[in-house]
Enzyme design. Structure first.
Site, PDB file in Angstrom:
ATOM      1  N   GLU A  25      29.635  40.750  39.101  1.00 29.52           N
ATOM      2  CA  GLU A  25      29.488  40.477  40.525  1.00 29.52           C
ATOM      3  C   GLU A  25      29.318  41.760  41.327  1.00 29.52           C
ATOM      4  OE1 GLU A  25      32.544  37.389  38.951  1.00 29.52           O
ATOM      5  OE2 GLU A  25      31.858  39.406  38.436  1.00 29.52           O
ATOM      6  N   CYS A  68      37.021  37.860  39.971  1.00 24.35           N
ATOM      7  CA  CYS A  68      38.341  38.480  39.955  1.00 24.35           C
ATOM      8  C   CYS A  68      38.681  38.994  41.365  1.00 24.35           C
ATOM      9  CB  CYS A  68      38.377  39.621  38.938  1.00 24.35           C
ATOM     10  SG  CYS A  68      37.457  41.097  39.430  1.00 24.35           S
TER      11      CYS A  68
END
Length: 160
Positions: free
Chosen positions: A75, A112
């Site tokens: 990401e 996360c």
């Protein structure tokens, strides 16, 4: 003293086939990006695809390092590339596919905490929500209408 209730509302699709075509296409790109994961230590590969308002799709995959803190998640790889190559573009959607190379991962895997913070920076910067779709290798796909929905008490420049 008072209690504050914080809720997140997520949409759950049974599989990729239920997604709108534009999002299904983005998931396909995330699957391809996942193949470029360099994850010899965790054996956990992640692919991310970002759709920008200029119609560009930016990809990222997790890149590990023997010195664990030196690696980078898919990401953040994608979002930092988008920010550096298309600084004026807004991020509309992000698709994430993650899974173990040891066993099949059917549980949707969200970003996360570090990735949520990085995505939050761009959502605040562009003053517009970023839709986030995430899944395991197969199975259900979860959609959050914004990063703020996943990280409601965001740390941003307003507190500095």
């Amino acid at each position: 003293m008072k209690d504050i209730k914080i809720e997140s509302i997520l949409t759950v699709y049974d599989n990729i086939e239920e997604l709108p075509e534009e999002v299904s296409n983005l998931m396909d790109h995330a699957m391809l990006a996942r193949k470029n994961s360099y994850s010899p230590y965790s054996k956990f590969s992640v692919g991310a695809a970002i759709l920008l308002d200029n119609h560009q799709i930016v990809l990222g995959s997790n890149q590990e390092n023997a010195s664990y803190p030196s690696g980078l998640c898919a990401e953040r790889t994608a979002i930092y590339y988008a920010g550096s190559q298309f600084p004026e573009a807004k991020i509309l959607k992000m698709a994430i596919i993650a899974g173990s190379r040891i066993h099949q991962t059917m549980t949707p895997i969200p970003p996360c905490g570090a990735c949520r913070q990085a995505i939050a920076e761009y959502e605040v910067k562009q003053d517009a929500p970023i839709e986030i779709y995430f899944m395991g290798e197969t199975g259900k796909v979860v959609k959050s209408h914004s990063l703020a929905n996943l990280l409601p008490l965001v740390f941003d420049k307003s507190v500095l």
